[in-house]
Motif scaffolding. Structure first.
Motif, mmCIF file in Angstrom:
data_model
loop_
_atom_site.group_PDB
_atom_site.id
_atom_site.type_symbol
_atom_site.label_atom_id
_atom_site.label_comp_id
_atom_site.label_asym_id
_atom_site.label_seq_id
_atom_site.Cartn_x
_atom_site.Cartn_y
_atom_site.Cartn_z
ATOM 1 N N PRO A 11 -13.951 -2.121 8.226
ATOM 2 C CA PRO A 11 -13.633 -1.287 7.495
ATOM 3 C C PRO A 11 -13.644 -1.387 6.043
ATOM 4 N N VAL A 12 -13.415 -2.484 5.644
ATOM 5 C CA VAL A 12 -13.159 -2.755 4.035
ATOM 6 C C VAL A 12 -14.531 -2.607 3.412
ATOM 7 N N ALA A 13 -15.612 -3.071 4.212
ATOM 8 C CA ALA A 13 -16.886 -3.116 3.686
ATOM 9 C C ALA A 13 -17.730 -1.586 4.034
ATOM 10 N N ALA A 14 -17.020 -0.473 4.597
ATOM 11 C CA ALA A 14 -17.699 0.752 5.093
ATOM 12 C C ALA A 14 -17.798 1.899 4.034
ATOM 13 N N TRP A 15 -18.266 2.805 4.125
ATOM 14 C CA TRP A 15 -18.183 3.799 3.165
ATOM 15 C C TRP A 15 -16.610 4.304 2.732
ATOM 16 N N LEU A 16 -16.066 4.410 3.751
ATOM 17 C CA LEU A 16 -14.672 4.916 3.647
ATOM 18 C C LEU A 16 -13.750 3.611 3.282
ATOM 19 N N ARG A 17 -13.336 3.367 2.213
ATOM 20 C CA ARG A 17 -12.648 1.975 1.665
ATOM 21 C C ARG A 17 -11.334 2.169 2.140
ATOM 22 N N LEU A 18 -10.632 1.261 2.985
ATOM 23 C CA LEU A 18 -9.257 0.872 3.350
ATOM 24 C C LEU A 18 -8.899 -0.220 2.950
ATOM 25 N N ALA A 19 -7.576 -0.208 2.433
ATOM 26 C CA ALA A 19 -7.091 -1.323 1.728
ATOM 27 C C ALA A 19 -5.917 -2.084 2.933
ATOM 28 N N ALA A 20 -6.130 -3.332 2.810
ATOM 29 C CA ALA A 20 -5.233 -3.990 3.837
ATOM 30 C C ALA A 20 -3.881 -4.057 3.527
ATOM 31 N N ALA A 21 -3.189 -2.965 3.510
ATOM 32 C CA ALA A 21 -1.648 -2.828 2.702
ATOM 33 C C ALA A 21 -0.465 -3.290 3.747
ATOM 34 N N GLY A 22 -1.021 -3.610 4.844
ATOM 35 C CA GLY A 22 0.075 -3.718 5.889
ATOM 36 C C GLY A 22 0.869 -2.607 6.425
ATOM 37 N N TYR A 23 2.195 -2.884 6.721
ATOM 38 C CA TYR A 23 3.148 -1.749 7.105
ATOM 39 C C TYR A 23 4.415 -1.940 6.849
ATOM 40 N N HIS A 24 5.081 -0.946 6.950
ATOM 41 C CA HIS A 24 6.569 -1.038 6.657
ATOM 42 C C HIS A 24 7.458 -1.229 7.871
ATOM 43 N N ASN A 25 7.943 -2.171 8.454
ATOM 44 C CA ASN A 25 8.797 -2.026 9.558
ATOM 45 C C ASN A 25 10.003 -1.365 9.733
ATOM 46 N N TYR A 26 10.177 -0.332 10.531
ATOM 47 C CA TYR A 26 11.476 0.262 10.598
ATOM 48 C C TYR A 26 12.625 -0.338 10.972
ATOM 49 N N ASN A 27 12.304 -1.427 11.932
ATOM 50 C CA ASN A 27 13.516 -2.309 12.438
ATOM 51 C C ASN A 27 14.229 -2.946 11.310
ATOM 52 N N ASN A 28 13.425 -3.625 10.337
ATOM 53 C CA ASN A 28 14.203 -4.459 9.471
ATOM 54 C C ASN A 28 13.949 -4.177 7.951
ATOM 55 N N GLY A 29 13.135 -3.148 7.875
ATOM 56 C CA GLY A 29 12.857 -2.743 6.281
ATOM 57 C C GLY A 29 11.690 -3.588 5.663
ATOM 58 N N SER A 30 11.385 -4.616 6.403
ATOM 59 C CA SER A 30 10.201 -5.580 5.864
ATOM 60 C C SER A 30 8.664 -5.146 5.714
#
Length: 92
Positions: free
Chosen positions: A24-43
């Protein structure tokens, strides 16, 4: 107008990623590997290694369809709507 893509569009994009043998990072639609915010512990999890993107399709009152990827693969699944995944709006 820009909107979040539906689950079916995310799924078709994933098929294109694999068909063209690119991530996905090399495709025409550029997507960052930003991770995610965990709702359980805020990390902030998987920053720099995984991308988690919401679709506009809810699965039920607690979950929605999303796309996730890392350097080795990508797929769609359901995720708790309380998690802080990224969004990428597309022009209609």
């Amino acid at each position: 107008m820009h909107t979040l893509p539906e689950h079916t569009l995310l799924s078709s994009e994933i098929r294109l990623f694999f068909a063209w043998r690119c991530s996905p990072v090399a495709a025409w639609l550029r997507l960052a590997a930003a991770g995610y915010h965990n709702y359980n512990n805020g990390s902030l999890n998987n920053k720099g290694s995984n991308g988690e993107y919401w679709s506009s399709s809810a699965n039920d009152s607690n979950n929605a369809h999303n796309m996730n990827f890392n350097s080795g693969n990508s797929n769609t699944n359901n995720d708790n709507r309380a998690n802080g995944n990224s969004v990428r709006c597309l022009k209609e």
